[in-house]
Design an enzyme around this catalytic site. Structure first.
Site, mmCIF file in Angstrom:
data_model
loop_
_atom_site.group_PDB
_atom_site.id
_atom_site.type_symbol
_atom_site.label_atom_id
_atom_site.label_comp_id
_atom_site.label_asym_id
_atom_site.label_seq_id
_atom_site.Cartn_x
_atom_site.Cartn_y
_atom_site.Cartn_z
ATOM 1 N N LYS A 1 41.606 68.252 7.483
ATOM 2 C CA LYS A 1 41.703 68.355 6.023
ATOM 3 C C LYS A 1 43.055 68.941 5.617
ATOM 4 C CE LYS A 1 38.020 70.020 3.944
ATOM 5 N NZ LYS A 1 37.221 69.228 3.014
ATOM 6 N N ARG B 1 37.813 76.182 2.099
ATOM 7 C CA ARG B 1 37.112 75.126 2.830
ATOM 8 C C ARG B 1 37.447 75.143 4.302
ATOM 9 N NH1 ARG B 1 35.823 70.398 -0.497
ATOM 10 N NH2 ARG B 1 36.327 70.886 -2.645
ATOM 11 N N GLY C 1 29.786 68.348 7.155
ATOM 12 C CA GLY C 1 28.720 69.233 6.689
ATOM 13 C C GLY C 1 28.289 70.297 7.683
ATOM 14 N N MET D 1 30.136 72.863 8.925
ATOM 15 C CA MET D 1 30.695 74.197 8.692
ATOM 16 C C MET D 1 30.663 74.504 7.198
ATOM 17 S SD MET D 1 33.770 74.337 11.417
ATOM 18 C CE MET D 1 34.570 72.886 10.785
ATOM 19 N N ARG E 1 40.881 61.182 4.804
ATOM 20 C CA ARG E 1 40.755 61.194 6.266
ATOM 21 C C ARG E 1 40.418 59.784 6.705
ATOM 22 N NH1 ARG E 1 35.096 64.607 6.354
ATOM 23 N NH2 ARG E 1 33.964 63.148 5.081
ATOM 24 N N HIS F 1 24.543 62.685 3.210
ATOM 25 C CA HIS F 1 24.538 63.181 4.586
ATOM 26 C C HIS F 1 23.859 62.190 5.532
ATOM 27 C CE1 HIS F 1 22.968 65.720 7.894
ATOM 28 N NE2 HIS F 1 24.153 66.302 7.780
ATOM 29 N N ARG G 1 19.747 41.881 41.074
ATOM 30 C CA ARG G 1 18.800 42.697 41.854
ATOM 31 C C ARG G 1 17.582 41.831 42.139
ATOM 32 N NH1 ARG G 1 20.568 46.977 37.956
ATOM 33 N NH2 ARG G 1 21.145 48.836 39.160
ATOM 34 N N ARG H 1 22.134 40.460 45.505
ATOM 35 C CA ARG H 1 21.841 41.613 46.345
ATOM 36 C C ARG H 1 20.504 41.344 47.026
ATOM 37 N NH1 ARG H 1 20.937 47.163 44.781
ATOM 38 N NH2 ARG H 1 19.139 46.532 43.574
ATOM 39 N N GLU I 1 26.934 52.574 48.869
ATOM 40 C CA GLU I 1 26.130 53.478 48.041
ATOM 41 C C GLU I 1 25.535 54.629 48.842
ATOM 42 O OE1 GLU I 1 23.054 51.122 46.168
ATOM 43 O OE2 GLU I 1 22.785 49.901 47.949
ATOM 44 N N SER J 1 30.905 46.510 47.035
ATOM 45 C CA SER J 1 30.568 46.792 45.643
ATOM 46 C C SER J 1 29.927 48.175 45.608
ATOM 47 C CB SER J 1 29.611 45.737 45.090
ATOM 48 O OG SER J 1 29.271 46.068 43.762
ATOM 49 N N GLY K 1 27.682 50.907 44.706
ATOM 50 C CA GLY K 1 26.423 51.178 44.015
ATOM 51 C C GLY K 1 26.470 52.633 43.600
ATOM 52 N N ASN L 1 25.096 54.320 41.382
ATOM 53 C CA ASN L 1 23.855 55.052 41.057
ATOM 54 C C ASN L 1 23.370 55.789 42.300
ATOM 55 O OD1 ASN L 1 24.016 53.690 38.607
ATOM 56 N ND2 ASN L 1 22.639 52.066 39.278
ATOM 57 N N ASP L 2 23.204 55.028 43.382
ATOM 58 C CA ASP L 2 22.763 55.668 44.616
ATOM 59 C C ASP L 2 23.834 56.582 45.182
ATOM 60 O OD1 ASP L 2 20.058 54.998 45.342
ATOM 61 O OD2 ASP L 2 20.724 52.912 45.410
ATOM 62 N N CYS M 1 29.015 48.222 40.679
ATOM 63 C CA CYS M 1 27.895 47.625 39.948
ATOM 64 C C CYS M 1 26.845 48.649 39.540
ATOM 65 C CB CYS M 1 27.256 46.496 40.743
ATOM 66 S SG CYS M 1 26.560 47.033 42.313
ATOM 67 N N TYR N 1 36.997 44.671 39.932
ATOM 68 C CA TYR N 1 36.141 44.390 38.771
ATOM 69 C C TYR N 1 35.093 45.473 38.590
ATOM 70 C CZ TYR N 1 32.500 42.817 42.019
ATOM 71 O OH TYR N 1 31.557 42.773 43.005
HETATM 72 C C1 PEP Z 1 23.415 51.441 42.617
HETATM 73 O O1 PEP Z 1 22.818 52.148 43.417
HETATM 74 O O2 PEP Z 1 24.388 51.835 41.967
HETATM 75 C C2 PEP Z 1 22.973 50.060 42.371
HETATM 76 C C3 PEP Z 1 23.679 49.283 41.581
HETATM 77 O O3 PEP Z 1 21.808 49.675 42.919
HETATM 78 P P1 PEP Z 1 20.373 50.106 42.324
HETATM 79 O O4 PEP Z 1 20.604 50.743 41.015
HETATM 80 O O5 PEP Z 1 19.594 48.870 42.237
HETATM 81 O O6 PEP Z 1 19.889 51.036 43.380
HETATM 82 MG MG MG Z 2 21.490 51.167 44.793
#
Ligand code: PEP
Ligand code: MG
Length: 884
Positions: free
Chosen positions: A5, A75, A84, A86, A319, A441, A549, A648, A750, A769, A771, A773-774, A836, A856
């Site tokens: 501001k 202000r 809103g 503060m 702003r 708001h 999957r 996979r 993974e 690739s 993984g 998540n694992d 992935c 990728y």
């Molecule tokens: C992962 O583990 O990142 C993955 C892509 O495989 P999933 O989530 O199916 O275990």
């Molecule tokens: Mg996995």
């Protein structure tokens, strides 16, 4: 230093726009106050005094002067807009000494009294920390007494009473005399504004929005101008472009004879700026010209606050305008067309999150038609924030929060929302209010969050105490399902199914993403398991499938039983087959003389094996699955038309199929299953080969890539790869198609051990690739399935900066990814590398992936547009451009 501001006020002043004189106390001073001094120190007080004198000189009035009083606002204003959250104080400088002088000066006692009651109210709430209800009650009482609808209609004597009662409440509740010295009031207001940086709602907001807690807020002290100085005065908010659609037109609202807080609180329903054009055309033209000028100057759409005091226009704030995702894209693309910004600016201006929001749900036509024919539409409010949502109606933000935490979808209904409702808004699928305009708001907050909202639904009576909504003879109770469409403002009882728009229906979407594709270095693929998902992802610009999957292909009810049967019978199959195999081995090892006995046992074992019910069931299930899978893969290959398809091989954690295992995520899944039950992967490989040959023979290019999950040791990969190669050659030969198609074989990385031994694994495969998540699960040792019990605490206590399952942990998991990529590529220079896990669609993680040298990213279909944009932003941030 000046906060948004303050910086923009200074900027507007330097453009010679009509800004009331002001000065800004920096965020640095705020931090020194909060962290060290706890009071205003002498040098700062002296500086404040000096700048206050500057304002007094410019306005010709003095703070606290009974004859010619100056009023100021104090202000808050931080680096990032925190709407809103503060505190702010208006009309400071009004007291019993100055009130008479002000009335004389303005010739308007009503306005003076109104300003005084507003000041007592605000000062009491903000500085004296007195809850506002008591003041509301007084006003309510007087409105009822005088039988009027608005404050503006109260009689002078009533207003005098209101002021006296307000002061009495303030003194009773604070236990001190209401401060009368204007300079003292100002200092207390400044420290209150500083302290409001750390009020609970501001902290909650920063946590949610990822705004650092150590920035502090600036305090702006500015000469007041009055939108409540009569019918030729007004206060308003305008956007230089429509914040909902992005259309280039002045868009906004104003309230005649009111102050800014009235418009935000949504207590009276504002008029649109089109009305201003008719009622005060000269001022409208001036406002429009200033809006244009600000846009040119900031090269972005602006959200401006203005006040008209007795036919003179003042600018109080500008702003960068908050906008819907659709508006962000349209504005960015149109501004390139207008020459205001270039393509790269446009790419950088839209966030990956925003672009993903664009494909937000809307009601399915048929489902809505049914709802309409059943007369379930119960009314229409203002279409404040687009998107459609269904959920159970709740009337209280705590309730919304609690129900959402227990997994319910809720719609939050309030008369109007305030910053105290922020947790309820975060928790709800959508928001409904009876009062307030398009800049209230509820409207502003939900728009920023990409959440549906219908506001200002004035025909509805929302009784939050009784927890009922009644409208046109219908009553809806807490817990009843309702549906809202924030794009049309419609409200329905019951649930309505939603769907998502096609990209070509969104203005600017195609252009922006095409520009992004021209900049990015990373490829973008999708995680999809069905032809419909794949088709949608290709429409969104996916360049192939990075993860199919295959266990997801068995979630359909008629298939899930088969896979369960397969997994159950697999044990019996393996042990019977084991017996046959060990006899075969024994036989091979003995000299020809002593073989008869073993041959006999082998013969019996063979017969038993072939006739065993579980073996038959296993084989039958495999054969049926092969046919399904063949069709599944052919379907995907046809949609992909030559784009790569990464399949996979089965990775079925037992609990996802209702089977029991002590540690399913660390259990008998992925390649471990592939090794103990080779028939499964062999079946899948045959299906892949058959589908590929079939589709290729239809004249469609195919690029199948086969991916082995959960490898930890190179020997797992070696054994499985040999089998896959053998099955491929056999099947191609059977189909009379040797050499027709190349099948790439790769692995997921993974398991941390796989990352650490990437140099050994890489020569065995064509691609890696990640993984993630694992890999995150196993690197942290956090189970993917139940981090909910402690991760929120970790985030609250800032033990982790972000949920590592959402944003890649660069220092730990990321280090494994870099190491595996570098050492893998060294050992196999042709190695292709992708990711992935869910991180493939997260903007910060995408930037990391580019930096780590990946080829990728792959993410769910709806996140593909965001990933394309994030990849382009990553490329621009490192100055690079894809070599085409
Ligand atoms: C992962 O583990 O990142 C993955 C892509 O495989 P999933 O989530 O199916 O275990
Ligand atoms: Mg996995």
């Amino acid at each position: 230093l000046l906060g948004g501001k303050g910086a923009n006020l200074a900027e507007m002043a330097s453009l010679d726009l009509p800004v009331p004189p002001a000065f800004t106390i920096t965020t640095e001073a705020c931090n020194r106050y909060l962290n060290e001094e706890r009071q205003l120190w002498p040098e700062l007080v002296a500086e404040i005094e000096q700048h206050l004198e500057g304002i007094e000189e410019k306005t010709g009035r003095r703070l606290g002067d009974p004859e010619n009083p100056l009023l100021v606002s104090v202000r808050s204003g931080a680096k990032f807009s925190m709407p809103g959250m503060m505190d702010t104080i208006l009309n400071l400088g009004i007291n019993d000494d100055t009130v008479a002088g002000l009335a004389r000066l303005t010739g308007d006692e009503r306005f003076t009294l109104d300003s005084q009651r507003r000041f007592i109210d605000l000062f009491s709430r903000v500085v004296l920390q007195i809850p506002g209800d008591a003041f509301e009650e007084v006003l309510d009482k007087w409105r009822r007494k005088e039988a009027v609808a608005t404050d503006a209609e109260l009689s002078l004597s009533a207003l005098r009473e209101v002021v006296a009662e307000y002061r009495q409440i303030a003194e009773e509740k604070s236990g001190e005399r209401f401060p009368t010295d204007a300079r003292d009031q100002m200092k207390r207001a400044i420290t209150a504004v500083f302290s409001s940086w750390n009020n609970p709602r501001a902290i909650a907001y920063r946590n949610h929005e990822g705004v650092p807690h150590d920035l502090g807020t600036a305090a702006n002290v500015q000469a007041m101008v009055f939108g409540n100085a009569g019918e030729d005065s007004a206060t308003g908010v305008a956007f230089t472009r429509d914040p909902a659609t992005g259309e280039r037109r002045l868009y906004g609202e104003y309230l005649p004879n009111a102050q800014g807080e009235d418009i935000v609180a949504g207590i009276r329903t504002p008029k649109t700026v089109e009305n201003l054009q008719q009622e005060m055309p000269v001022l409208y033209d001036e406002l429009a010209a200033i809006a244009q000028r600000l846009e040119q100057h900031f090269r972005d759409a602006q959200d401006i606050e203005f006040t008209i005091e007795r036919k003179k226009l003042y600018m109080l704030q500008t702003r960068s305008a908050k906008r819907t995702a659709a508006a962000a894209v349209r504005m960015a693309v149109e501004m390139v067309g207008e020459g205001l910004i270039n393509r790269r600016d446009a790419i950088e201006r839209v966030s990956a999150d925003d672009i993903n929001k664009l494909v937000v749900p809307v009601f399915k036509d048929e489902a809505k038609a049914v709802a309409v024919s059943e007369k379930r539409m119960i009314g229409k409010g203002l279409n404040a924030s687009p998107g459609a949502a269904s959920g159970l109606l709740v009337f209280d933000s705590d309730e919304a929060d609690a129900r959402a935490k227990s997994g319910q979808a809720v719609i939050l209904a309030r008369e109007e929302t305030s910053a105290d409702d922020i947790h309820g808004i975060f928790a709800a699928r959508g928001v409904l209010t009876a009062r307030g305009g398009m800049t209230s708001h509820a409207a502003v907050v939900t728009r920023g969050l990409g959440k549906p909202a219908v506001v200002g639904w004035s025909e509805a009576h929302i009784d939050v105490r009784k927890k009922v909504l009644s409208v046109n003879g219908t009553t809806v109770h807490e817990g009843d399902p309702v549906s809202i469409d924030g794009a049309t403002g419609e409200v329905f009882t019951g649930e309505i199914e939603t769907f998502v728009r096609r990209p070509e229906q969104i203005s600017g979407f195609g252009e922006l993403l095409a520009w992004a594709d021209g900049e990015r270095k990373l490829g973008v693929r999708t995680n999809a398991d069905s032809p419909e998902d794949a088709r949608r992802a290709v429409e969104f610009g996916a360049e192939g499938i990075g993860l199919c999957r295959t266990e997801h292909m068995f979630f359909a009810p008629d298939r899930v039983e088969r896979i369960k049967g397969l997994l159950q019978n697999a044990e019996a199959f393996a042990s019977l087959q084991g017996r046959v195999e060990s006899l075969e081995a024994e036989l091979a090892a003995v000299p020809s003389g002593g073989r008869a006995e073993i041959e006999k046992r082998l013969h019996i074992a063979h017969i038993e094996f072939e006739s065993h019910a579980e073996v038959r069931a296993y084989r039958k299930a495999l054969a049926e699955m092969e046919e399904f899978q063949c069709d599944d893969f052919a379907g995907l290959l046809r949609v992909l038309e030559g784009r790569p398809l990464t399949i996979r091989l089965l990775d079925a954690p037992a609990h996802e199929f209702g089977l029991h295992e002590a540690n399913p995520m660390l259990g008998h899944r992925g390649s471990r299953l592939g090794i103990t039950h080779p028939g499964v992967y062999e079946m899948q490989m045959r299906a892949i080969v058959r589908a590929s040959v079939e589709v290729k023979r239809e004249g469609v290019e195919v690029h199948p890539e086969v991916m082995v999950p959960l490898i930890g040791h190179v020997n797992e990969m070696r054994g499985l790869r040999a089998r896959l190669v053998k099955v491929t050659a056999q099947t191609l030969a059977e189909l009379g198609a040797p050499g027709l198609i190349e099948f790439k074989i790769g692995t997921m990385i993974e398991v941390p051990r796989a990352a650490l031994t990437a140099a050994a694994i890489a020569p065995e495969v064509s691609f890696f690739s990640f993984g993630s998540n694992d890999l995150t699960q196993m690197t942290f040792g956090f189970s993917r399935d139940d981090t909910g019990r402690f991760l929120p605490t970790y985030l609250e206590q800032e033990i982790l900066p972000a949920d590592p399952f959402v944003t890649l942990d660069v220092d730990g998991v990321g280090r494994l990814i870099r190491l595996a990529t570098d050492e893998g590529r060294k050992a196999n220079p042709d190695l292709k590398v992708g990711i992935c896990g869910e991180h493939g669609g997260d903007a910060a993680s995408v930037l990391f992936c580019q930096d780590a040298g990946l080829d990728y990213v792959s993410c769910s279909p709806y996140r593909v547009p965001g990933a394309r944009l994030a990849a382009a932003q990553a490329a621009l941030s490192t100055g690079g451009r894809r070599d085409v």
